[in-house]
Design a protein around this motif. Structure first.
Motif, short mmCIF file in Angstrom:
data_model
loop_
_atom_site.label_atom_id
_atom_site.label_comp_id
_atom_site.label_asym_id
_atom_site.label_seq_id
_atom_site.Cartn_x
_atom_site.Cartn_y
_atom_site.Cartn_z
N THR A 6 0.97 -22.48 -5.76
CA THR A 6 -0.49 -22.42 -5.88
C THR A 6 -0.88 -22.53 -7.34
O THR A 6 -0.58 -21.65 -8.14
N GLY A 392 -8.99 -22.47 -3.03
CA GLY A 392 -9.78 -23.21 -4.00
C GLY A 392 -10.83 -22.32 -4.62
O GLY A 392 -10.87 -21.11 -4.38
N GLY A 416 -8.31 -31.30 -5.08
CA GLY A 416 -7.08 -30.56 -4.88
C GLY A 416 -5.90 -31.47 -4.61
O GLY A 416 -5.98 -32.42 -3.85
N GLN A 421 -3.13 -29.11 -8.40
CA GLN A 421 -4.52 -28.86 -8.76
C GLN A 421 -5.20 -28.13 -7.62
O GLN A 421 -5.09 -28.52 -6.46
N LEU A 422 -5.92 -27.07 -7.96
CA LEU A 422 -6.68 -26.34 -6.97
C LEU A 422 -8.03 -27.04 -6.77
O LEU A 422 -8.70 -27.38 -7.74
N PRO A 423 -8.45 -27.27 -5.52
CA PRO A 423 -9.75 -27.92 -5.33
C PRO A 423 -10.89 -27.02 -5.80
O PRO A 423 -10.91 -25.83 -5.52
N GLU A 424 -11.83 -27.62 -6.50
CA GLU A 424 -13.02 -26.90 -6.94
C GLU A 424 -14.24 -27.79 -6.71
O GLU A 424 -14.23 -28.98 -7.03
N GLY A 458 -8.30 -29.83 0.45
CA GLY A 458 -7.78 -29.92 -0.91
C GLY A 458 -6.31 -29.57 -1.06
O GLY A 458 -5.89 -29.19 -2.16
N ARG A 459 -5.53 -29.71 0.02
CA ARG A 459 -4.11 -29.38 -0.07
C ARG A 459 -3.22 -30.56 0.33
O ARG A 459 -2.10 -30.39 0.82
N SER A 466 -7.80 -36.31 -0.55
CA SER A 466 -8.28 -34.98 -0.92
C SER A 466 -9.80 -34.86 -0.81
O SER A 466 -10.55 -35.74 -1.24
#
Length: 648
Positions: A6, A392, A416, A421-424, A458-459, A466
């Protein structure tokens, strides 16, 4: 490529930090990484430098390039629309231009095309093959197979289109107009609205064209002349400046399409959407216009009759009067007074209720993050969890201010990528800080649907899949479906309370729903006017856009145009949606069908909601939208639910 790591959210500066340096640094780092990846693939094409024949490695490098460019474009577009400092907005626009320019260069680079065309698709998994196929299609649509002089012209046109789109948006954003009227002309407006608009030293009140001012005024103000004056100002935003901008923008798109071998921009744009072709857009518009004819004529006549009760000389009805008389009819016929309904919808309670409802529906938990940074003190940030897994981060920027995007939309900040990268995502809206109209509550649910879609999808390993990465004419369907929860008595009763703490009565919500159904026919006709304008401006050569728009409105819309106004100049969707505004109604057809899978008596059914979350939302762009919907419904989607809704 799958990993369970993560990543951390993107560290954002605090509001008074050096945002220019932050934007420039992120842009420089990501653009450098993208260019390095391009050169590595170019070396492979030339047979120089360290190269590999591993198809998976080639595609991974390609994925990295796209991700880096998105990192720049998304940040640039967001801050160009929302940062309070115009200097930062200008820098952000430049960064977005740089990202788009590089993306265009890549799409027109024969070396990179040869590398991807040489990848053995059979050596990839299904997801990799889908990315490869879509990427090769993108190269063709960019013009990579055109002669060098044509590629040079396409490159210049693509860059010019970005510049013109930014200017069109900026002209709308910056052109806030107003009227100044005596305080007594605020009659009919709620007490808190009047209190928020005190008289100035001249004894006059200023009402602007910003949505929190404009929408309530045109809906509740009893002064017809004042309503008309403000409506005219609203419909003239960004005119005449955007007349010339739009004319050139349409010409640029037409030339691009022609150079690429398409009849017009609408055909070019529709090729990668569910609709498939420009002629299919026209056919869809004609069908909805025909289906809406009866309901639209019936309800429009009700409004016109009610207008004539106040003004016997009235011969038609237009945008200066339609919202007001729709509210009068709903109050008189359905006993629904929106000025009184508002008392149940205090903004903080609505925001918290929205989080609770979507958390329960999708199995999510939101944790507010203090010290997360942001471009303005209004921004609140939340980490989104499923069980204990961080999915996210979302940022809510929900109140108006000068220089900010003036409508309501979700903007991706980070796409993401699994393990990297974490989706934002960011919600930009313009709601009051106190009591909200229920229509604004519905809008908040709608836009939040895009935000949830962005985070849940986002994964994926591939940036191509994504977030809200489906065909553009499906993008609105999940958000339109989430609006249904903003109409449910039990859902609203869980957070909608008046000043005494009493929940909104279920029977009032039922009447609100009946009242809302009034006018859906003319709503559909108005949407088809917008859709026709969007499509036909990209299908025909139009010399006088104002005259064309007003003639089209008289033919398609249920309401008359107002002479001396220029709607198209403030129609911001002509930038992002280009010829495809029809997608709102196309998506609504699918949304109505998807909602039929839910039991209206149990909107939180865990099995149905979980299946929808996993098979539609979390899937992102990993499959065609029609396939995702069929997987969820167990059958292909149909228009039956929409047609039944429109007819009743």
């Amino acid at each position: 490529m799958q990993t369970t790591t993560t990543p951390d959210p993107l560290p954002l500066p605090v509001p008074d930090a050096d945002w220019t340096a932050f934007v420039q640094r992120r842009a420089a780092d990501n653009l450098a990484a993208a260019r390095a990846g391009v050169e590595q693939l170019a070396e492979r094409a030339a047979g120089t430098g360290p190269a590999t024949d591993d198809p998976a490695e080639v595609m991974a490098r390609w994925n990295d390039i796209g991700t880096a460019i998105d990192n720049v474009a998304q940040l640039g577009e967001l801050l160009a629309q929302t940062h309070p400092d115009e200097a930062v907005r200008t820098v952000a626009e430049t960064c977005q231009q740089d990202a788009d320019r590089l993306a265009t260069e890549i799409g027109l680079d024969p070396r990179l095309y040869r590398v991807l065309a040489g990848v053995d698709a059979d050596a990839l998994d299904a997801a990799g093959r889908r990315v490869l196929e879509r990427s090769l299609r993108d190269f063709r649509r960019a013009g990579v197979d055109q002669p060098e002089e044509v590629r040079d012209r396409l490159r210049a046109l693509a860059e010019r289109q970005v510049q013109l789109g930014q200017r069109f948006d900026k002209n709308i954003r910056d052109d806030v107009r107003s009227i100044r009227i005596a305080p007594e002309r605020l009659a009919g407006l709620p007490a808190d609205y009047r209190a928020a608009h005190p008289a100035d030293a001249d004894g006059l009140v200023t009402i602007t064209t910003e949505y929190p001012d404009y929408q309530p005024f045109k809906t509740f103000a009893t002064d017809a002349a004042a309503r008309r004056a403000l409506t005219v100002e609203f419909l003239n935003r960004a005119w005449p400046a955007n007349d010339a901008v739009l004319t050139e923008l349409l010409a640029v798109r037409a030339e691009q399409a022609r150079l690429l071998g398409y009849a017009d921009w609408a055909d070019y744009d529709a090729e990668v959407k569910m609709v498939g072709s420009g002629s299919a857009i026209a056919g869809f518009i004609d069908r909805i216009v025909a289906e809406a004819q009866g309901p639209a004529d019936r309800d429009r006549q009700v409004l016109l009759d009610r207008l004539r009760a106040d003004d016997p000389a009235a011969t038609g009805i237009d945008a200066a009067d339609n919202a007001y008389y729709a509210e009068v009819v709903r109050r008189e016929r359905f006993d629904v007074d929106a000025t009184k309904v508002r008392r149940y919808f205090d903004f903080p309670a609505v925001r918290d209720g929205l989080l609770a409802v979507t958390g329960r529906l999708f199995g999510l938990r939101y944790r507010e993050v203090t010290g997360a940074g942001g471009w303005h003190a209004d921004v609140t940030s939340y980490d989104v969890y499923a069980d204990e897994r961080l999915l996210g981060r979302i940022h809510l920027d929900l109140h108006p201010r000068p220089g900010k995007f003036s409508h309501a939309a979700m903007f991706p900040l980070v796409s993401g990528i699994a393990g990297r990268q974490l989706p934002e995502g960011v919600l930009l809206c313009n709601f009051p800080r106190g009591l909200m109209e229920h229509s604004q509550v519905v809008t908040l649910f709608h836009e939040f649907g895009h935000l949830v879609h962005h985070v849940l999808a986002g994964r994926h390993d591939w940036g191509r899949f994504s977030g809200v990465a489906t065909e553009w004419d499906f993008v609105e369907a999940p958000s339109q479906m989430l609006e249904e929860w903003a109409w449910d008595p039990q859902v609203l009763g869980s957070f909608a309370r008046d000043e005494t703490g009493e929940s909104i009565p279920a029977e009032l919500v039922a009447r609100m729903r009946q009242a809302n159904d009034f006018g859906k026919g003319y709503f559909a006709r108005t949407q088809m006017f917008y859709s026709s304008l969007s499509y036909l401006l990209h299908h025909e050569r139009v010399d006088d856009i104002t005259a064309f728009s007003q003639q089209l409105q008289r033919r398609v819309d249920a309401f008359d145009p107002i002479d001396g106004t220029h709607f198209h100049a403030g129609f911001g969707h002509l930038v992002g949606y280009t010829s495809a505004y029809y997608t709102y109604m196309w998506s609504l057809v699918i949304a109505k069908d998807m909602f039929s899978a839910f039991d209206p008596g149990n909107l939180f059914d865990a099995e149905v909601a979980g299946r929808y979350r996993d098979q539609v939302l979390a899937a992102g762009g990993s499959d065609d939208a029609a396939v995702l919907v069929e997987r969820f419904l167990g059958r292909p989607y149909t228009v039956d639910a929409f047609s039944a809704w429109l007819a009743r």
